[in-house]
Design a protein around this motif. Structure first.
Motif, PDB file in Angstrom:
ATOM      1  N   THR A 101       0.830  -1.208   0.000  1.00 42.61           N
ATOM      2  CA  THR A 101       0.000   0.000   0.000  1.00 42.61           C
ATOM      3  C   THR A 101       0.861   1.253   0.000  1.00 42.61           C
ATOM      4  O   THR A 101       0.613   2.195  -0.770  1.00 42.61           O
ATOM      5  N   ALA A 102       1.875   1.297   0.863  1.00 41.36           N
ATOM      6  CA  ALA A 102       2.766   2.461   0.905  1.00 41.36           C
ATOM      7  C   ALA A 102       3.475   2.643  -0.425  1.00 41.36           C
ATOM      8  O   ALA A 102       3.650   3.765  -0.915  1.00 41.36           O
ATOM      9  N   LEU A 103       3.884   1.534  -1.033  1.00 40.29           N
ATOM     10  CA  LEU A 103       4.562   1.594  -2.326  1.00 40.29           C
ATOM     11  C   LEU A 103       3.631   2.159  -3.394  1.00 40.29           C
ATOM     12  O   LEU A 103       4.024   3.022  -4.199  1.00 40.29           O
ATOM     13  N   ALA A 104       2.371   1.696  -3.412  1.00 41.38           N
ATOM     14  CA  ALA A 104       1.413   2.167  -4.406  1.00 41.38           C
ATOM     15  C   ALA A 104       1.130   3.656  -4.228  1.00 41.38           C
ATOM     16  O   ALA A 104       1.089   4.419  -5.205  1.00 41.38           O
ATOM     17  N   LEU A 105       0.928   4.089  -2.988  1.00 43.08           N
ATOM     18  CA  LEU A 105       0.660   5.507  -2.733  1.00 43.08           C
ATOM     19  C   LEU A 105       1.859   6.372  -3.095  1.00 43.08           C
ATOM     20  O   LEU A 105       1.709   7.484  -3.622  1.00 43.08           O
ATOM     21  N   SER A 106       3.053   5.889  -2.809  1.00 38.41           N
ATOM     22  CA  SER A 106       4.251   6.659  -3.150  1.00 38.41           C
ATOM     23  C   SER A 106       4.385   6.826  -4.665  1.00 38.41           C
ATOM     24  O   SER A 106       4.653   7.923  -5.159  1.00 38.41           O
ATOM     25  N   ALA A 107       4.171   5.729  -5.397  1.00 34.85           N
ATOM     26  CA  ALA A 107       4.259   5.803  -6.862  1.00 34.85           C
ATOM     27  C   ALA A 107       3.173   6.714  -7.421  1.00 34.85           C
ATOM     28  O   ALA A 107       3.413   7.481  -8.364  1.00 34.85           O
ATOM     29  N   ALA A 108       1.980   6.657  -6.837  1.00 40.99           N
ATOM     30  CA  ALA A 108       0.896   7.525  -7.296  1.00 40.99           C
ATOM     31  C   ALA A 108       1.219   8.986  -7.032  1.00 40.99           C
ATOM     32  O   ALA A 108       1.012   9.856  -7.888  1.00 40.99           O
ATOM     33  N   ALA A 109       1.734   9.292  -5.847  1.00 36.79           N
ATOM     34  CA  ALA A 109       2.046  10.677  -5.490  1.00 36.79           C
ATOM     35  C   ALA A 109       3.143  11.248  -6.375  1.00 36.79           C
ATOM     36  O   ALA A 109       3.123  12.440  -6.711  1.00 36.79           O
ATOM     37  N   GLU A 110       4.090  10.424  -6.764  1.00 37.00           N
ATOM     38  CA  GLU A 110       5.207  10.910  -7.574  1.00 37.00           C
ATOM     39  C   GLU A 110       4.773  11.351  -8.968  1.00 37.00           C
ATOM     40  O   GLU A 110       5.509  12.080  -9.644  1.00 37.00           O
ATOM     41  N   ARG A 111       3.584  10.940  -9.407  1.00 39.17           N
ATOM     42  CA  ARG A 111       3.099  11.396 -10.708  1.00 39.17           C
ATOM     43  C   ARG A 111       2.728  12.870 -10.687  1.00 39.17           C
ATOM     44  O   ARG A 111       2.663  13.507 -11.740  1.00 39.17           O
ATOM     45  N   GLY A 112       2.440  13.385  -9.500  1.00 41.09           N
ATOM     46  CA  GLY A 112       2.059  14.792  -9.406  1.00 41.09           C
ATOM     47  C   GLY A 112       0.626  15.074  -9.794  1.00 41.09           C
ATOM     48  O   GLY A 112       0.237  16.235  -9.934  1.00 41.09           O
ATOM     49  N   ARG A 113      -0.165  14.023  -9.955  1.00 46.46           N
ATOM     50  CA  ARG A 113      -1.583  14.167 -10.271  1.00 46.46           C
ATOM     51  C   ARG A 113      -2.413  13.888  -9.017  1.00 46.46           C
ATOM     52  O   ARG A 113      -1.931  13.251  -8.079  1.00 46.46           O
ATOM     53  N   PRO A 114      -3.678  14.343  -8.968  1.00 44.89           N
ATOM     54  CA  PRO A 114      -4.527  13.993  -7.821  1.00 44.89           C
ATOM     55  C   PRO A 114      -4.631  12.478  -7.661  1.00 44.89           C
ATOM     56  O   PRO A 114      -4.481  11.725  -8.632  1.00 44.89           O
ATOM     57  N   VAL A 115      -4.880  12.048  -6.441  1.00 46.08           N
ATOM     58  CA  VAL A 115      -4.963  10.622  -6.129  1.00 46.08           C
ATOM     59  C   VAL A 115      -6.356  10.316  -5.592  1.00 46.08           C
ATOM     60  O   VAL A 115      -6.902  11.066  -4.778  1.00 46.08           O
ATOM     61  N   VAL A 116      -6.937   9.219  -6.069  1.00 44.76           N
ATOM     62  CA  VAL A 116      -8.236   8.739  -5.591  1.00 44.76           C
ATOM     63  C   VAL A 116      -8.035   7.358  -4.992  1.00 44.76           C
ATOM     64  O   VAL A 116      -7.387   6.497  -5.588  1.00 44.76           O
ATOM     65  N   TRP A 117      -8.605   7.145  -3.826  1.00 48.53           N
ATOM     66  CA  TRP A 117      -8.402   5.910  -3.063  1.00 48.53           C
ATOM     67  C   TRP A 117      -9.701   5.117  -2.989  1.00 48.53           C
ATOM     68  O   TRP A 117     -10.761   5.662  -2.739  1.00 48.53           O
ATOM     69  N   ILE A 118      -9.604   3.807  -3.203  1.00 49.18           N
ATOM     70  CA  ILE A 118     -10.725   2.886  -2.993  1.00 49.18           C
ATOM     71  C   ILE A 118     -10.209   1.709  -2.177  1.00 49.18           C
ATOM     72  O   ILE A 118      -9.136   1.170  -2.468  1.00 49.18           O
ATOM     73  N   ASP A 119     -10.981   1.278  -1.184  1.00 49.78           N
ATOM     74  CA  ASP A 119     -10.664   0.085  -0.410  1.00 49.78           C
ATOM     75  C   ASP A 119     -11.545  -1.054  -0.882  1.00 49.78           C
ATOM     76  O   ASP A 119     -12.774  -0.930  -0.902  1.00 49.78           O
ATOM     77  N   GLY A 120     -10.934  -2.169  -1.264  1.00 48.52           N
ATOM     78  CA  GLY A 120     -11.701  -3.322  -1.685  1.00 48.52           C
ATOM     79  C   GLY A 120     -12.437  -3.963  -0.521  1.00 48.52           C
ATOM     80  O   GLY A 120     -11.935  -4.005   0.598  1.00 48.52           O
ATOM     81  N   ASP A 121     -13.629  -4.454  -0.809  1.00 47.25           N
ATOM     82  CA  ASP A 121     -14.456  -5.044   0.238  1.00 47.25           C
ATOM     83  C   ASP A 121     -15.576  -5.834  -0.432  1.00 47.25           C
ATOM     84  O   ASP A 121     -15.969  -5.527  -1.566  1.00 47.25           O
ATOM     85  N   GLN A 122     -16.088  -6.833   0.249  1.00 45.57           N
ATOM     86  CA  GLN A 122     -17.158  -7.646  -0.309  1.00 45.57           C
ATOM     87  C   GLN A 122     -18.379  -6.810  -0.677  1.00 45.57           C
ATOM     88  O   GLN A 122     -19.141  -7.157  -1.583  1.00 45.57           O
ATOM     89  N   ALA A 123     -18.578  -5.691   0.016  1.00 44.21           N
ATOM     90  CA  ALA A 123     -19.751  -4.854  -0.231  1.00 44.21           C
ATOM     91  C   ALA A 123     -19.599  -3.974  -1.468  1.00 44.21           C
ATOM     92  O   ALA A 123     -20.563  -3.343  -1.901  1.00 44.21           O
ATOM     93  N   VAL A 124     -18.404  -3.888  -2.053  1.00 53.03           N
ATOM     94  CA  VAL A 124     -18.179  -3.035  -3.223  1.00 53.03           C
ATOM     95  C   VAL A 124     -18.898  -3.629  -4.435  1.00 53.03           C
ATOM     96  O   VAL A 124     -18.715  -4.803  -4.775  1.00 53.03           O
TER      97      VAL A 124
END
Length: 349
Positions: A101-124
């Protein structure tokens, strides 16, 4: 992932011993988004509510802190970033607690674009991803045909709210879909056209704007545990065919020491004890013993330990690791595992 010697490392942000400033900044970010929403970012003309202020996060607020980057971590972050630059969705897969998770967020932040987060769950479901009707809304039209003559008409219409995937696709954000394999695979059918054709279809939406042309800067990072974990669905092949996979395993000892040191204020020798014990338990026990276990144990030792730079007493070390690992055994049908856990930990340490 390479030898421990001569390793370069850097820590994004300060090596925090308290995350108070991080929480305060994120709280301010939430308050800013809430204020923007309350000031009227809804689109009354179309009957579609703008959820952007709720789900869009700035790269700065999305970046994990503290984030330790050794050569091993940097290599993985660079790989993910390069695949994103090649316009490929990235599936980051590995055992729980290894830092996906930390790796994914770091790579996303380095793009310099806004970030949108979704948590996977059976209810999704599909609506959770793309949007849904949120009741009705009404307003009054006041027409004045001649001076002093008014015609008032009450108009009632359905109110549509875009959810995270729609916001990310429209705004060109980086979507981080954490533990996506915990969601029902049927919910992910909408991702097929997003990744393949650059079009997002909102099945429950009516009208000309039922489909969204995906912004050219939209990218996606999806994380999942390996398939043997409970509560994990096997993703459909059609979706996996549209992604590249980056496997993340537990880091080398030097990287794990740096990660623990970035979270907890302990002397280097004690951190080395904690990491060595974690790695030994990882090899001997039949449960997942991730880097998160080392961080939790170190936090406990910062309280239960001697408070000086001396080596940690083995008895204290065994007690702390037994407490940290106990929840992993508590749900087993064979209660003997939990009853003998302390002895097993002591044997390893």
């Amino acid at each position: 992932m390479g030898s421990d010697s001569g390793r370069k490392r850097k820590v994004r942000g300060r090596k925090i011993r308290s995350d108070r400033s991080v929480k305060e900044r994120r709280k301010a970010e939430k308050q800013r988004r809430r204020a923007a929403k309350e000031n009227g970012n809804g689109s009354g003309a179309t009957g579609t509510a703008d959820a952007s202020t709720d789900v869009l996060r700035s790269p700065q607020s999305a970046a994990p802190e503290p984030f330790v980057s050794t050569d091993a971590v940097e290599d993985l972050t660079t790989r993910i970033g390069q695949w994103l630059e090649a316009d490929q969705p990235v599936h980051v897969v590995g055992p729980t607690g290894c830092g996906k998770t930390a790796l994914a967020l770091s790579a996303a932040a380095e793009r310099g674009r806004p970030v949108v987060w979704i948590d996977g769950d059976q209810a999704v479901d599909t609506g959770t991803l793309v949007g849904e009707h949120a009741g009705g809304e009404s307003y009054v039209e006041d027409d004045q045909y001649v001076s002093g003559v008014h015609k008032r008409t009450e108009v009632v219409r359905e109110r549509w709210v875009d959810n995270p995937l729609s916001v990310a696709a429209r705004e060109g954000a980086t979507l981080v879909y954490n533990e996506f394999s915990r969601s029902d695979p049927l919910a992910h059918n909408v991702l097929l056209s997003v990744f393949e054709e650059g079009v997002l279809e909102r099945p429950e939406k009516r009208g000309d704007d039922r489909k969204i042309d995906v912004h050219p800067e939209f990218r996606a990072i999806l994380t999942s545990n390996t398939a043997e974990y409970a509560g994990v669905h096997e993703p459909q092949d059609a979706l996996l065919d549209r992604m590249v996979g980056v496997h993340v395993d537990y880091y080398d000892a030097e990287t794990e020491r740096e990660i623990v040191a970035a979270h907890v204020d302990l002397p280097d020798d004690q951190i080395e004890q904690v990491v060595d014990a974690t790695r030994a338990l990882r090899d001997e026990l039949d449960v997942v013993v991730g880097t998160r276990v080392a961080i939790t144990a170190a936090k406990g030792l910062a309280v239960f330990g001697s408070g000086n730079d001396d080596a940690i007493d083995d008895e204290v070390l065994v007690t702390v690791f037994t407490d940290v690992l106990a929840p992993k055994f508590a749900g087993r049908e064979d209660g003997a595992d939990l009853a003998t856990l302390e002895d097993r930990v002591a044997d390893v340490i």
